[in-house]
Scaffold this motif. Structure first.
Motif, PDB file in Angstrom:
ATOM      1  N   GLU A 116       5.266  12.338  11.013  1.00 55.52           N
ATOM      2  CA  GLU A 116       4.459  11.119  11.165  1.00 55.52           C
ATOM      3  C   GLU A 116       5.285   9.875  10.814  1.00 55.52           C
ATOM      4  O   GLU A 116       5.198   8.846  11.493  1.00 55.52           O
ATOM      5  CB  GLU A 116       3.210  11.209  10.274  1.00 55.52           C
ATOM      6  CG  GLU A 116       2.225  10.103  10.478  1.00 55.52           C
ATOM      7  CD  GLU A 116       1.802   9.909  11.946  1.00 55.52           C
ATOM      8  OE1 GLU A 116       1.443  10.885  12.617  1.00 55.52           O
ATOM      9  OE2 GLU A 116       1.858   8.752  12.421  1.00 55.52           O
ATOM     10  N   GLY A 117       6.086   9.976   9.759  1.00 53.19           N
ATOM     11  CA  GLY A 117       6.933   8.835   9.368  1.00 53.19           C
ATOM     12  C   GLY A 117       7.926   8.486  10.464  1.00 53.19           C
ATOM     13  O   GLY A 117       8.122   7.312  10.807  1.00 53.19           O
ATOM     14  N   ALA A 118       8.552   9.524  11.031  1.00 55.45           N
ATOM     15  CA  ALA A 118       9.541   9.278  12.089  1.00 55.45           C
ATOM     16  C   ALA A 118       8.865   8.730  13.340  1.00 55.45           C
ATOM     17  O   ALA A 118       9.376   7.804  13.979  1.00 55.45           O
ATOM     18  CB  ALA A 118      10.283  10.576  12.400  1.00 55.45           C
ATOM     19  N   ALA A 119       7.699   9.279  13.686  1.00 53.87           N
ATOM     20  CA  ALA A 119       6.992   8.808  14.887  1.00 53.87           C
ATOM     21  C   ALA A 119       6.590   7.340  14.733  1.00 53.87           C
ATOM     22  O   ALA A 119       6.735   6.544  15.668  1.00 53.87           O
ATOM     23  CB  ALA A 119       5.760   9.676  15.137  1.00 53.87           C
ATOM     24  N   ALA A 120       6.114   6.984  13.544  1.00 49.27           N
ATOM     25  CA  ALA A 120       5.680   5.595  13.317  1.00 49.27           C
ATOM     26  C   ALA A 120       6.860   4.626  13.450  1.00 49.27           C
ATOM     27  O   ALA A 120       6.718   3.514  13.998  1.00 49.27           O
ATOM     28  CB  ALA A 120       5.041   5.477  11.936  1.00 49.27           C
ATOM     29  N   ALA A 121       8.032   5.033  12.982  1.00 54.73           N
ATOM     30  CA  ALA A 121       9.214   4.159  13.107  1.00 54.73           C
ATOM     31  C   ALA A 121       9.709   4.108  14.552  1.00 54.73           C
ATOM     32  O   ALA A 121      10.144   3.049  15.024  1.00 54.73           O
ATOM     33  CB  ALA A 121      10.327   4.656  12.184  1.00 54.73           C
ATOM     34  N   GLY A 144       7.972   6.048   5.082  1.00 54.29           N
ATOM     35  CA  GLY A 144       7.966   7.141   6.063  1.00 54.29           C
ATOM     36  C   GLY A 144       9.191   8.035   6.012  1.00 54.29           C
ATOM     37  O   GLY A 144       9.256   9.035   6.734  1.00 54.29           O
ATOM     38  N   PHE A 145      10.166   7.693   5.168  1.00 52.81           N
ATOM     39  CA  PHE A 145      11.425   8.445   5.126  1.00 52.81           C
ATOM     40  C   PHE A 145      11.735   8.914   3.699  1.00 52.81           C
ATOM     41  O   PHE A 145      11.245   8.327   2.728  1.00 52.81           O
ATOM     42  CB  PHE A 145      12.579   7.588   5.659  1.00 52.81           C
ATOM     43  CG  PHE A 145      12.403   7.242   7.116  1.00 52.81           C
ATOM     44  CD1 PHE A 145      12.803   8.123   8.101  1.00 52.81           C
ATOM     45  CD2 PHE A 145      11.775   6.066   7.484  1.00 52.81           C
ATOM     46  CE1 PHE A 145      12.605   7.828   9.435  1.00 52.81           C
ATOM     47  CE2 PHE A 145      11.571   5.754   8.820  1.00 52.81           C
ATOM     48  CZ  PHE A 145      11.994   6.641   9.801  1.00 52.81           C
ATOM     49  N   GLY A 146      12.604   9.914   3.620  1.00 47.20           N
ATOM     50  CA  GLY A 146      13.035  10.401   2.311  1.00 47.20           C
ATOM     51  C   GLY A 146      11.839  10.749   1.442  1.00 47.20           C
ATOM     52  O   GLY A 146      10.907  11.431   1.876  1.00 47.20           O
ATOM     53  N   ARG A 147      11.858  10.232   0.225  1.00 47.22           N
ATOM     54  CA  ARG A 147      10.772  10.545  -0.713  1.00 47.22           C
ATOM     55  C   ARG A 147       9.743   9.422  -0.809  1.00 47.22           C
ATOM     56  O   ARG A 147       8.938   9.391  -1.736  1.00 47.22           O
ATOM     57  CB  ARG A 147      11.376  10.858  -2.086  1.00 47.22           C
ATOM     58  CG  ARG A 147      11.913  12.291  -2.150  1.00 47.22           C
ATOM     59  CD  ARG A 147      12.578  12.585  -3.470  1.00 47.22           C
ATOM     60  NE  ARG A 147      14.023  12.359  -3.387  1.00 47.22           N
ATOM     61  CZ  ARG A 147      14.844  12.332  -4.412  1.00 47.22           C
ATOM     62  NH1 ARG A 147      14.393  12.477  -5.634  1.00 47.22           N
ATOM     63  NH2 ARG A 147      16.135  12.142  -4.231  1.00 47.22           N
ATOM     64  N   SER A 148       9.792   8.466   0.135  1.00 50.56           N
ATOM     65  CA  SER A 148       8.803   7.377   0.122  1.00 50.56           C
ATOM     66  C   SER A 148       7.518   7.814   0.809  1.00 50.56           C
ATOM     67  O   SER A 148       7.503   8.785   1.574  1.00 50.56           O
ATOM     68  CB  SER A 148       9.372   6.140   0.828  1.00 50.56           C
ATOM     69  OG  SER A 148      10.397   5.577   0.038  1.00 50.56           O
ATOM     70  N   ASN A 183       0.811  -1.223   0.000  1.00 51.81           N
ATOM     71  CA  ASN A 183       0.000   0.000   0.000  1.00 51.81           C
ATOM     72  C   ASN A 183       0.845   1.274   0.000  1.00 51.81           C
ATOM     73  O   ASN A 183       0.365   2.346   0.360  1.00 51.81           O
ATOM     74  CB  ASN A 183      -0.934  -0.004   1.216  1.00 51.81           C
ATOM     75  CG  ASN A 183      -0.152  -0.053   2.518  1.00 51.81           C
ATOM     76  OD1 ASN A 183       1.085  -0.169   2.510  1.00 51.81           O
ATOM     77  ND2 ASN A 183      -0.840   0.039   3.639  1.00 51.81           N
ATOM     78  N   ALA A 184       2.105   1.160  -0.376  1.00 49.51           N
ATOM     79  CA  ALA A 184       2.969   2.355  -0.373  1.00 49.51           C
ATOM     80  C   ALA A 184       3.834   2.389  -1.627  1.00 49.51           C
ATOM     81  O   ALA A 184       4.033   1.379  -2.297  1.00 49.51           O
ATOM     82  CB  ALA A 184       3.874   2.337   0.865  1.00 49.51           C
ATOM     83  N   ARG A 185       4.340   3.588  -1.907  1.00 44.23           N
ATOM     84  CA  ARG A 185       5.337   3.725  -2.973  1.00 44.23           C
ATOM     85  C   ARG A 185       6.658   4.061  -2.311  1.00 44.23           C
ATOM     86  O   ARG A 185       6.735   5.003  -1.519  1.00 44.23           O
ATOM     87  CB  ARG A 185       4.943   4.849  -3.932  1.00 44.23           C
ATOM     88  CG  ARG A 185       3.786   4.531  -4.875  1.00 44.23           C
ATOM     89  CD  ARG A 185       3.375   5.777  -5.637  1.00 44.23           C
ATOM     90  NE  ARG A 185       3.608   6.969  -4.829  1.00 44.23           N
ATOM     91  CZ  ARG A 185       4.267   8.049  -5.242  1.00 44.23           C
ATOM     92  NH1 ARG A 185       4.723   8.134  -6.464  1.00 44.23           N
ATOM     93  NH2 ARG A 185       4.447   9.086  -4.433  1.00 44.23           N
ATOM     94  N   LEU A 186       7.656   3.255  -2.607  1.00 46.28           N
ATOM     95  CA  LEU A 186       8.985   3.512  -2.046  1.00 46.28           C
ATOM     96  C   LEU A 186       9.867   4.159  -3.093  1.00 46.28           C
ATOM     97  O   LEU A 186       9.880   3.728  -4.251  1.00 46.28           O
ATOM     98  CB  LEU A 186       9.660   2.208  -1.590  1.00 46.28           C
ATOM     99  CG  LEU A 186       9.023   1.415  -0.460  1.00 46.28           C
ATOM    100  CD1 LEU A 186       9.974   0.307  -0.011  1.00 46.28           C
ATOM    101  CD2 LEU A 186       8.638   2.296   0.715  1.00 46.28           C
ATOM    102  N   HIS A 187      10.614   5.159  -2.648  1.00 50.45           N
ATOM    103  CA  HIS A 187      11.609   5.757  -3.530  1.00 50.45           C
ATOM    104  C   HIS A 187      12.873   4.899  -3.458  1.00 50.45           C
ATOM    105  O   HIS A 187      13.294   4.490  -2.360  1.00 50.45           O
ATOM    106  CB  HIS A 187      11.915   7.188  -3.076  1.00 50.45           C
ATOM    107  CG  HIS A 187      12.948   7.849  -3.916  1.00 50.45           C
ATOM    108  ND1 HIS A 187      14.285   7.878  -3.572  1.00 50.45           N
ATOM    109  CD2 HIS A 187      12.848   8.481  -5.102  1.00 50.45           C
ATOM    110  CE1 HIS A 187      14.951   8.510  -4.512  1.00 50.45           C
ATOM    111  NE2 HIS A 187      14.112   8.893  -5.445  1.00 50.45           N
TER     112      HIS A 187
END
Ligand code: MLT
Length: 268
Positions: free
Chosen positions: A182-187, A56-60, A9-13
């Motif tokens: 949000e990405g950092a908090a989730a990790a 959750g990081f970079g351009r993902s 359900n995500a797109r990763l860079h």
């Protein structure tokens, strides 16, 4: 190829460059693939280097809630599928990238031919560290990522880098400041829930290189030596005058270690 790849359900860079044996580079927290810039061009002369930004990081894409180490590991397996990489890879992870490596081995062990563990830990968080991560996640959701810069930057680099290479530190600050709260908090919440991998180490029958910066204050030399001792097929390497970010702080030295390790595996 540099671009986005759909995984679940995500797109990763991802940066995917070079040909040959695949070398998957998995960044630490709260960073992105650019922490491997000293490895990507050099090692892609001989290997297919795949360097994603984790969910959750970079351009993902960012996922809300908690992103577990298991989820990150599954994303990486799905990424390899999407890139049509069937051959078992060399997985090289730093710190959180190492936490994910334990799950990658448990869940996708058939995809793993060699392991490179840079500045990482096998133990789970003790209760006070779990609480600290939960508090920090709450703070950055409310205030943005500046508390992360304050919490992480003093711990990431060795003295030589701090004194002689301020540009490396500024670039890392910029990466953290560009990270989604949000990405950092989730990790953070995912790392707080990670399981202790110590008991698994004797069963991890994969040629492994353990790399540790001698001034690392997050994953210390003593702790990483224990990991190397517990792993049945590990080589130990200390990187002088580096902290937690050894591959970024002394890329030529770490690349030489990686090349020698992979050449030794190929010859064996
Ligand atoms: C990292 O570099 O990935 C972090 O230091 C991991 C952690 O916070 O435990």
């Amino acid at each position: 190829m540099t671009g986005h790849v759909a995984v679940g359900n995500a797109r990763l860079h991802v940066v995917d460059q070079g040909t040959g044996h695949p070398l998957l580079l998995v960044h630490g927290f709260p960073l992105d693939h650019t922490m491997w810039r000293g490895q990507m061009d050099d090692l892609s002369r001989d290997y297919r280097v795949v360097a994603p930004d984790l969910r959750g990081f970079g351009r993902s894409d960012v996922s809300c809630g908690t992103v577990t180490m298991e989820c990150f590991a599954d994303d990486l397996a799905a990424l390899l599928d999407a890139l049509r990489i069937d051959e078992p890879v060399t997985y090289c992870g730093l710190s959180m990238g190492g936490y994910i490596a334990w799950q990658f081995w448990r869940r996708h062990g058939q995809r793993l031919s060699r392991l490179i563990l840079c500045d990482t830990r096998a133990v789970a968080d003790p209760p006070e560290a779990v609480q600290a991560r939960q508090d920090l996640a709450q703070r950055i959701r409310a205030e943005g990522v500046e508390p992360l810069v304050e919490a992480m930057i003093p711990k990431l680099f060795g003295q030589r880098t701090r004194e002689q290479h301020p540009a490396v530190i500024d670039a890392t600050k910029a990466v953290i400041r560009a990270t989604s709260p949000e990405g950092a908090a989730a990790a953070l919440l995912g790392m707080a829930r990670r399981v202790d991998a110590t008991a698994w180490l004797p069963d991890l029958h994969v040629p492994t290189l353990v790399v540790c910066g001698e001034d690392d204050v997050i994953s210390t030399v003593a702790e990483m030596r224990q990991i190397a001792t517990a792993l049945p097929q590990a080589q130990w390497s200390l990187v002088p005058a580096c902290g937690h970010m050894a591959p970024l702080e002394d890329a030529p030295q770490v690349n030489q270690l990686i090349r020698a390790f992979l050449a030794g595996c190929a010859a064996a």
